[in-house]
Design a protein around this motif. Structure first.
Motif, PDB file in Angstrom:
ATOM      1  N   PRO A   7       0.803  -1.232   0.000  1.00  9.32           N
ATOM      2  CA  PRO A   7       0.000   0.000   0.000  1.00  9.32           C
ATOM      3  C   PRO A   7       0.831   1.275   0.000  1.00  9.32           C
ATOM      4  O   PRO A   7       0.337   2.329  -0.419  1.00  9.32           O
ATOM      5  N   SER A   8       2.075   1.203   0.444  1.00 10.66           N
ATOM      6  CA  SER A   8       2.938   2.382   0.400  1.00 10.66           C
ATOM      7  C   SER A   8       3.198   2.834  -1.033  1.00 10.66           C
ATOM      8  O   SER A   8       3.608   3.980  -1.261  1.00 10.66           O
ATOM      9  N   GLU A   9       2.938   1.960  -2.002  1.00  9.80           N
ATOM     10  CA  GLU A   9       3.126   2.299  -3.415  1.00  9.80           C
ATOM     11  C   GLU A   9       1.806   2.585  -4.131  1.00  9.80           C
ATOM     12  O   GLU A   9       1.813   2.922  -5.315  1.00  9.80           O
ATOM     13  N   TYR A  10       0.677   2.451  -3.440  1.00  7.38           N
ATOM     14  CA  TYR A  10      -0.608   2.748  -4.070  1.00  7.38           C
ATOM     15  C   TYR A  10      -0.758   4.255  -4.271  1.00  7.38           C
ATOM     16  O   TYR A  10      -0.282   5.049  -3.452  1.00  7.38           O
ATOM     17  N   PRO A  11      -1.461   4.675  -5.331  1.00 10.50           N
ATOM     18  CA  PRO A  11      -1.806   6.094  -5.446  1.00 10.50           C
ATOM     19  C   PRO A  11      -2.817   6.475  -4.372  1.00 10.50           C
ATOM     20  O   PRO A  11      -3.377   5.606  -3.691  1.00 10.50           O
ATOM     21  N   ALA A  12      -3.072   7.758  -4.215  1.00 12.81           N
ATOM     22  CA  ALA A  12      -3.973   8.221  -3.153  1.00 12.81           C
ATOM     23  C   ALA A  12      -5.349   7.588  -3.263  1.00 12.81           C
ATOM     24  O   ALA A  12      -5.953   7.191  -2.252  1.00 12.81           O
ATOM     25  N   LYS A  13      -5.865   7.508  -4.470  1.00 14.43           N
ATOM     26  CA  LYS A  13      -7.154   6.851  -4.697  1.00 14.43           C
ATOM     27  C   LYS A  13      -6.911   5.678  -5.639  1.00 14.43           C
ATOM     28  O   LYS A  13      -6.505   5.874  -6.787  1.00 14.43           O
ATOM     29  N   TYR A  14      -7.164   4.484  -5.138  1.00 14.06           N
ATOM     30  CA  TYR A  14      -6.777   3.268  -5.859  1.00 14.06           C
ATOM     31  C   TYR A  14      -8.019   2.443  -6.148  1.00 14.06           C
ATOM     32  O   TYR A  14      -8.751   2.065  -5.232  1.00 14.06           O
ATOM     33  N   CYS A  30      -0.896  10.670   5.437  1.00 17.44           N
ATOM     34  CA  CYS A  30       0.440  10.397   5.961  1.00 17.44           C
ATOM     35  C   CYS A  30       0.397   9.700   7.307  1.00 17.44           C
ATOM     36  O   CYS A  30       1.336   8.973   7.666  1.00 17.44           O
ATOM     37  N   ARG A  31      -0.696   9.882   8.072  1.00 18.64           N
ATOM     38  CA  ARG A  31      -0.778   9.208   9.369  1.00 18.64           C
ATOM     39  C   ARG A  31      -0.813   7.698   9.207  1.00 18.64           C
ATOM     40  O   ARG A  31      -0.257   6.957  10.031  1.00 18.64           O
ATOM     41  N   CYS A  32      -1.474   7.233   8.156  1.00 19.59           N
ATOM     42  CA  CYS A  32      -1.518   5.791   7.895  1.00 19.59           C
ATOM     43  C   CYS A  32      -0.149   5.298   7.456  1.00 19.59           C
ATOM     44  O   CYS A  32       0.276   4.201   7.834  1.00 19.59           O
ATOM     45  N   GLY A  33       0.531   6.094   6.652  1.00 21.65           N
ATOM     46  CA  GLY A  33       1.860   5.690   6.219  1.00 21.65           C
ATOM     47  C   GLY A  33       2.853   5.672   7.363  1.00 21.65           C
ATOM     48  O   GLY A  33       3.640   4.727   7.496  1.00 21.65           O
ATOM     49  N   ASP A  34       2.798   6.694   8.218  1.00 23.79           N
ATOM     50  CA  ASP A  34       3.777   6.806   9.299  1.00 23.79           C
ATOM     51  C   ASP A  34       3.424   5.894  10.472  1.00 23.79           C
ATOM     52  O   ASP A  34       4.185   4.971  10.805  1.00 23.79           O
ATOM     53  N   THR A  35       2.282   6.138  11.099  1.00 28.90           N
ATOM     54  CA  THR A  35       1.909   5.341  12.273  1.00 28.90           C
ATOM     55  C   THR A  35       1.563   3.917  11.874  1.00 28.90           C
ATOM     56  O   THR A  35       1.953   2.959  12.548  1.00 28.90           O
ATOM     57  N   GLY A  36       0.835   3.766  10.767  1.00 25.95           N
ATOM     58  CA  GLY A  36       0.496   2.424  10.304  1.00 25.95           C
ATOM     59  C   GLY A  36       1.740   1.621   9.969  1.00 25.95           C
ATOM     60  O   GLY A  36       1.852   0.448  10.324  1.00 25.95           O
ATOM     61  N   GLY A  37       2.684   2.257   9.280  1.00 27.00           N
ATOM     62  CA  GLY A  37       3.915   1.559   8.951  1.00 27.00           C
ATOM     63  C   GLY A  37       4.702   1.163  10.187  1.00 27.00           C
ATOM     64  O   GLY A  37       5.266   0.061  10.257  1.00 27.00           O
ATOM     65  N   ALA A  38       4.711   2.040  11.186  1.00 25.15           N
ATOM     66  CA  ALA A  38       5.428   1.732  12.425  1.00 25.15           C
ATOM     67  C   ALA A  38       4.772   0.583  13.171  1.00 25.15           C
ATOM     68  O   ALA A  38       5.461  -0.281  13.737  1.00 25.15           O
ATOM     69  N   VAL A  39       3.436   0.554  13.174  1.00 22.24           N
ATOM     70  CA  VAL A  39       2.730  -0.535  13.856  1.00 22.24           C
ATOM     71  C   VAL A  39       2.926  -1.850  13.119  1.00 22.24           C
ATOM     72  O   VAL A  39       3.144  -2.901  13.737  1.00 22.24           O
ATOM     73  N   ALA A  40       2.863  -1.819  11.792  1.00 18.60           N
ATOM     74  CA  ALA A  40       3.104  -3.049  11.022  1.00 18.60           C
ATOM     75  C   ALA A  40       4.493  -3.604  11.324  1.00 18.60           C
ATOM     76  O   ALA A  40       4.664  -4.817  11.519  1.00 18.60           O
TER      77      ALA A  40
END
Length: 264
Positions: A43-50, A151-161
């Motif tokens: 998902p880090s490579e998905y466009p904003a609306k996929y 960005c919250r999903c990318g940052d916090t989500g990535g850290a949690v993953a």
């Protein structure tokens, strides 16, 4: 019990009672079945609306009876290489779907068999007589890491993953037969509610958790592993109430009412 003036006031009170100051209960999107289309890219490579032709077509058929369709990725799940630009309508996907009470269903879908797979998913979700119950012992965790959407999903989500990966590795290194070996981790596209990042979906249980931080991971894993590996019914006490957004099979009001019955 005091007379609450509004649903918003009730949610705030319930969330505080459960140990959180945020308004999480009732924010999970109502659904009877959640369908994950496996992609070869995270998902880090998905466009904003996929969206893709197969995803839109499958959602059109399943939304009528409570299906939701999203994209997911992990290093372990099967996926088909993406078609080149202009050939998206020829894309094929492996999918994993979860529904109450029958648990997990796996299939392969493309525009060529979209009607057949849509019907198979409906039968699974509606518990039609003859549909098989899943006998899988796997627990599937999906963390939203769709950073281009928020960005919250990318940052916090990535850290949690990453925290989940690290914790699972630590437990398995200490004991190869640790119960956590049943847990499968994947990352998922936008699910709604990026302000609640990190968002964590737990299937086949159907529990949605939000405001998860890396330091919460060990306790959350313990709570999940204490449960039977099956979808939760509508009256079972929510897990991790401080983070609980809702549950598969419940409307938003029913999610709030469940927390009310459990913790007030």
């Amino acid at each position: 019990m005091p007379a609450f003036r509004s649903l918003k006031t009730l949610v705030r009170s319930l969330s505080t009672t459960a140990g959180s100051t945020s308004e999480l209960a009732g924010t999970a999107s109502p659904h009877r079945c959640y369908i994950f289309l496996h992609t070869p890219q995270p998902p880090s490579e998905y466009p904003a609306k996929y969206a893709t032709p197969v995803q839109r077509a499958l959602l059109l058929r399943t939304a009528k009876w409570g299906g939701s369709v999203n994209f997911s990725w992990s290093e372990d799940q099967k996926s088909v290489c993406a078609r080149p630009p202009g050939e998206e309508d020829k894309q094929e996907y492996h999918l994993t779907a979860f529904a109450y009470p029958r648990g997990k269903l796996e299939a392969t879908v493309s525009m060529d068999n979209i009607e057949e797979v849509g019907e198979k998913l409906r039968v699974h979700a509606e518990g039609v007589s003859g549909a098989a119950l899943s006998n899988s012992d796997d627990v599937h965790l999906y963390v939203c890491t769709h950073g281009a959407r928020d960005c919250r999903c990318g940052d916090t989500g990535g850290a949690v993953a990453q925290a989940i990966r690290d914790e699972l590795r630590k437990r398995r290194d200490a004991d190869p037969s640790d119960p956590s070996t049943c847990i499968k981790l994947a990352e998922v596209a936008h699910i709604g509610g990026h302000k609640y990042a990190a968002n964590l979906l737990v299937y086949p249980h159907g529990e949605w958790l939000g405001e998860v931080e890396p330091e919460n991971v060990p306790d959350i894993l313990d709570a999940i592993l204490a449960l039977p590996v099956c979808p939760r019914n509508t009256d079972e006490i929510p897990i991790c109430p401080r983070h609980w957004r809702g549950r598969m099979g419940l409307s938003k009001d029913e999610q709030v009412q469940l927390l009310q019955r459990a913790y007030l």
